[in-house]
Write a protein that holds these residues in place. Structure first.
Motif, PDB file in Angstrom:
ATOM      1  N   LEU A 158      -9.872  -3.561 114.138  1.00  0.00           N
ATOM      2  CA  LEU A 158      -9.553  -2.839 112.918  1.00  0.00           C
ATOM      3  C   LEU A 158      -9.548  -1.351 113.241  1.00  0.00           C
ATOM      4  CD1 LEU A 158     -11.689  -4.770 110.279  1.00  0.00           C
ATOM      5  CD2 LEU A 158      -9.273  -5.076 110.875  1.00  0.00           C
ATOM      6  N   LYS A 159      -8.684  -0.605 112.562  1.00  0.00           N
ATOM      7  CA  LYS A 159      -8.517   0.831 112.817  1.00  0.00           C
ATOM      8  C   LYS A 159      -8.843   1.619 111.559  1.00  0.00           C
ATOM      9  CE  LYS A 159      -6.135   0.513 116.866  1.00  0.00           C
ATOM     10  NZ  LYS A 159      -6.341   1.305 118.045  1.00  0.00           N
ATOM     11  N   VAL A 160      -9.544   2.733 111.720  1.00  0.00           N
ATOM     12  CA  VAL A 160      -9.853   3.616 110.600  1.00  0.00           C
ATOM     13  C   VAL A 160      -8.920   4.815 110.648  1.00  0.00           C
ATOM     14  CG1 VAL A 160     -11.618   5.042 109.494  1.00  0.00           C
ATOM     15  CG2 VAL A 160     -12.266   2.897 110.592  1.00  0.00           C
ATOM     16  N   ALA A 161      -8.268   5.062 109.525  1.00  0.00           N
ATOM     17  CA  ALA A 161      -7.374   6.202 109.369  1.00  0.00           C
ATOM     18  C   ALA A 161      -8.004   7.184 108.381  1.00  0.00           C
ATOM     19  CB  ALA A 161      -6.013   5.743 108.843  1.00  0.00           C
ATOM     20  N   LEU A 162      -7.817   8.462 108.628  1.00  0.00           N
ATOM     21  CA  LEU A 162      -8.260   9.508 107.706  1.00  0.00           C
ATOM     22  C   LEU A 162      -7.072   9.949 106.871  1.00  0.00           C
ATOM     23  CD1 LEU A 162     -10.335  11.667 110.234  1.00  0.00           C
ATOM     24  CD2 LEU A 162     -11.158   9.841 108.724  1.00  0.00           C
ATOM     25  N   VAL A 163      -7.310  10.206 105.584  1.00  0.00           N
ATOM     26  CA  VAL A 163      -6.215  10.595 104.699  1.00  0.00           C
ATOM     27  C   VAL A 163      -6.514  11.901 103.968  1.00  0.00           C
ATOM     28  CG1 VAL A 163      -5.343   8.240 104.380  1.00  0.00           C
ATOM     29  CG2 VAL A 163      -7.043   9.141 102.797  1.00  0.00           C
ATOM     30  N   THR A 164      -5.420  12.641 103.671  1.00  0.00           N
ATOM     31  CA  THR A 164      -5.524  13.896 102.928  1.00  0.00           C
ATOM     32  C   THR A 164      -5.180  13.696 101.458  1.00  0.00           C
ATOM     33  OG1 THR A 164      -3.254  14.491 103.517  1.00  0.00           O
ATOM     34  CG2 THR A 164      -5.014  15.282 104.977  1.00  0.00           C
ATOM     35  N   ALA A 165      -4.643  12.547 101.118  1.00  0.00           N
ATOM     36  CA  ALA A 165      -4.406  12.138  99.728  1.00  0.00           C
ATOM     37  C   ALA A 165      -4.683  10.640  99.680  1.00  0.00           C
ATOM     38  CB  ALA A 165      -2.978  12.437  99.292  1.00  0.00           C
ATOM     39  N   ASN A 166      -5.510  10.224  98.739  1.00  0.00           N
ATOM     40  CA  ASN A 166      -5.901   8.820  98.666  1.00  0.00           C
ATOM     41  C   ASN A 166      -4.764   7.933  98.173  1.00  0.00           C
ATOM     42  OD1 ASN A 166      -8.699   8.718  99.529  1.00  0.00           O
ATOM     43  ND2 ASN A 166      -9.105  10.016  97.762  1.00  0.00           N
ATOM     44  N   GLY A 167      -4.771   6.698  98.684  1.00  0.00           N
ATOM     45  CA  GLY A 167      -3.805   5.703  98.260  1.00  0.00           C
ATOM     46  C   GLY A 167      -4.343   4.888  97.099  1.00  0.00           C
ATOM     47  N   SER A 168      -3.709   3.752  96.878  1.00  0.00           N
ATOM     48  CA  SER A 168      -4.086   2.848  95.794  1.00  0.00           C
ATOM     49  C   SER A 168      -4.040   1.420  96.329  1.00  0.00           C
ATOM     50  CB  SER A 168      -3.105   3.001  94.632  1.00  0.00           C
ATOM     51  OG  SER A 168      -1.814   2.559  95.024  1.00  0.00           O
ATOM     52  N   ASP A 169      -4.232   0.448  95.445  1.00  0.00           N
ATOM     53  CA  ASP A 169      -4.127  -0.953  95.852  1.00  0.00           C
ATOM     54  C   ASP A 169      -2.794  -1.256  96.525  1.00  0.00           C
ATOM     55  OD1 ASP A 169      -6.627  -1.619  94.911  1.00  0.00           O
ATOM     56  OD2 ASP A 169      -5.920  -2.949  93.348  1.00  0.00           O
ATOM     57  N   SER A 170      -1.731  -0.615  96.047  1.00  0.00           N
ATOM     58  CA  SER A 170      -0.386  -0.969  96.512  1.00  0.00           C
ATOM     59  C   SER A 170       0.311   0.088  97.351  1.00  0.00           C
ATOM     60  CB  SER A 170       0.498  -1.297  95.304  1.00  0.00           C
ATOM     61  OG  SER A 170       0.550  -0.197  94.424  1.00  0.00           O
ATOM     62  N   ALA A 171      -0.267   1.278  97.495  1.00  0.00           N
ATOM     63  CA  ALA A 171       0.405   2.344  98.252  1.00  0.00           C
ATOM     64  C   ALA A 171      -0.584   3.052  99.166  1.00  0.00           C
ATOM     65  CB  ALA A 171       1.033   3.346  97.301  1.00  0.00           C
TER      66      ALA A 171
ATOM     67  N   ALA B 254      -7.182  20.438 108.184  1.00  0.00           N
ATOM     68  CA  ALA B 254      -6.885  19.452 107.140  1.00  0.00           C
ATOM     69  C   ALA B 254      -8.080  19.318 106.210  1.00  0.00           C
ATOM     70  CB  ALA B 254      -6.587  18.092 107.765  1.00  0.00           C
ATOM     71  N   THR B 255      -7.814  18.819 105.003  1.00  0.00           N
ATOM     72  CA  THR B 255      -8.888  18.428 104.100  1.00  0.00           C
ATOM     73  C   THR B 255      -8.828  16.914 103.971  1.00  0.00           C
ATOM     74  OG1 THR B 255      -8.829  20.517 102.901  1.00  0.00           O
ATOM     75  CG2 THR B 255      -9.867  18.656 101.780  1.00  0.00           C
ATOM     76  N   VAL B 256      -9.836  16.255 104.522  1.00  0.00           N
ATOM     77  CA  VAL B 256      -9.903  14.796 104.516  1.00  0.00           C
ATOM     78  C   VAL B 256     -10.598  14.362 103.228  1.00  0.00           C
ATOM     79  CG1 VAL B 256     -10.766  12.757 105.725  1.00  0.00           C
ATOM     80  CG2 VAL B 256      -9.984  14.753 107.040  1.00  0.00           C
ATOM     81  N   VAL B 257      -9.894  13.523 102.447  1.00  0.00           N
ATOM     82  CA  VAL B 257     -10.427  13.088 101.154  1.00  0.00           C
ATOM     83  C   VAL B 257     -10.796  11.608 101.123  1.00  0.00           C
ATOM     84  CG1 VAL B 257      -9.172  14.888  99.914  1.00  0.00           C
ATOM     85  CG2 VAL B 257      -8.149  12.617 100.158  1.00  0.00           C
ATOM     86  N   GLY B 258     -10.350  10.845 102.145  1.00  0.00           N
ATOM     87  CA  GLY B 258     -10.634   9.416 102.138  1.00  0.00           C
ATOM     88  C   GLY B 258     -10.317   8.762 103.454  1.00  0.00           C
ATOM     89  N   VAL B 259     -10.564   7.458 103.501  1.00  0.00           N
ATOM     90  CA  VAL B 259     -10.280   6.655 104.690  1.00  0.00           C
ATOM     91  C   VAL B 259      -9.518   5.401 104.281  1.00  0.00           C
ATOM     92  CG1 VAL B 259     -12.317   7.454 105.948  1.00  0.00           C
ATOM     93  CG2 VAL B 259     -12.461   5.371 104.597  1.00  0.00           C
ATOM     94  N   GLU B 260      -8.812   4.850 105.254  1.00  0.00           N
ATOM     95  CA  GLU B 260      -8.151   3.554 105.096  1.00  0.00           C
ATOM     96  C   GLU B 260      -8.460   2.728 106.325  1.00  0.00           C
ATOM     97  OE1 GLU B 260      -4.413   4.829 102.279  1.00  0.00           O
ATOM     98  OE2 GLU B 260      -3.977   4.357 104.367  1.00  0.00           O
TER      99      GLU B 260
END
Length: 127
Positions: free
Chosen positions: A29-42, A81-87
C-alpha cells in the motif's frame, strides 16, 4: 481515518465479506500526501515536485477494527506545499485509491523540508 473508505474500497470490502471475491489490494500500500482533500468518489490534489513520491506503508494486524502504520513514513526533499491530508492507494498497474482523510492540522513545508508521519500516527479503522 475512521469511515473514510472510498466508494471503491467499500464495495470491495463488502464483496470480500460476502464471498463474492477473493481479491485483495495489490501491495505494498502507498501513502500519498495531498494539498486538497478528496472525497469518497474523487481523489484529492496530490503533492508534486521536489523529491516527493508516494511511500510504502506497512501496518500491524488489526485489533478491534483498527490498525495503524507500523513504521515511520518520511518524505525527504519536499517541495514548498501545504499538506492537508493523506490518501492510501494500492500498487496495481492502475493504482486504486482505498482510503482518504484530512490531517488533524495542516502542515506547510518549505522546499527541501522533510515531512514525517510517525509510526502509529496514521490510524485506520472501519467504524
Amino acid at each position: 481515518m475512521a469511515d473514510n473508505l472510498t466508494n471503491t474500497a467499500e464495495n470491495r470490502a463488502l464483496d470480500w465479506l460476502c464471498g463474492n471475491t477473493t481479491t485483495a489490494p495489490t501491495t505494498p500500500l502507498k501513502v500519498a500526501l495531498v494539498t486538497a482533500n478528496g472525497s469518497d468518489s474523487a481523489a484529492g490534489t496530490e503533492v508534486t515536485g521536489g523529491s516527493y513520491a508516494r511511500k510504502n506503508m506497512t501496518v500491524a494486524a488489526a485489533t478491534n477494527g483498527a490498525t495503524s502504520n507500523s513504521a515511520d513514513l518520511v518524505w525527504s526533499g519536499m517541495p514548498a506545499a501545504t499538506v492537508v491530508g493523506v490518501e492510501i492507494w494500492d500498487s496495481a498497474g492502475t493504482p486504486v485509491r482505498l482510503w482518504y482523510g484530512a490531517l488533524t492540522t495542516s502542515r506547510t513545508t518549505a522546499s527541501g523540508d522533510d515531512f514525517k508521519i510517525a509510526a502509529g500516527a496514521l490510524a485506520l479503522s472501519i467504524a
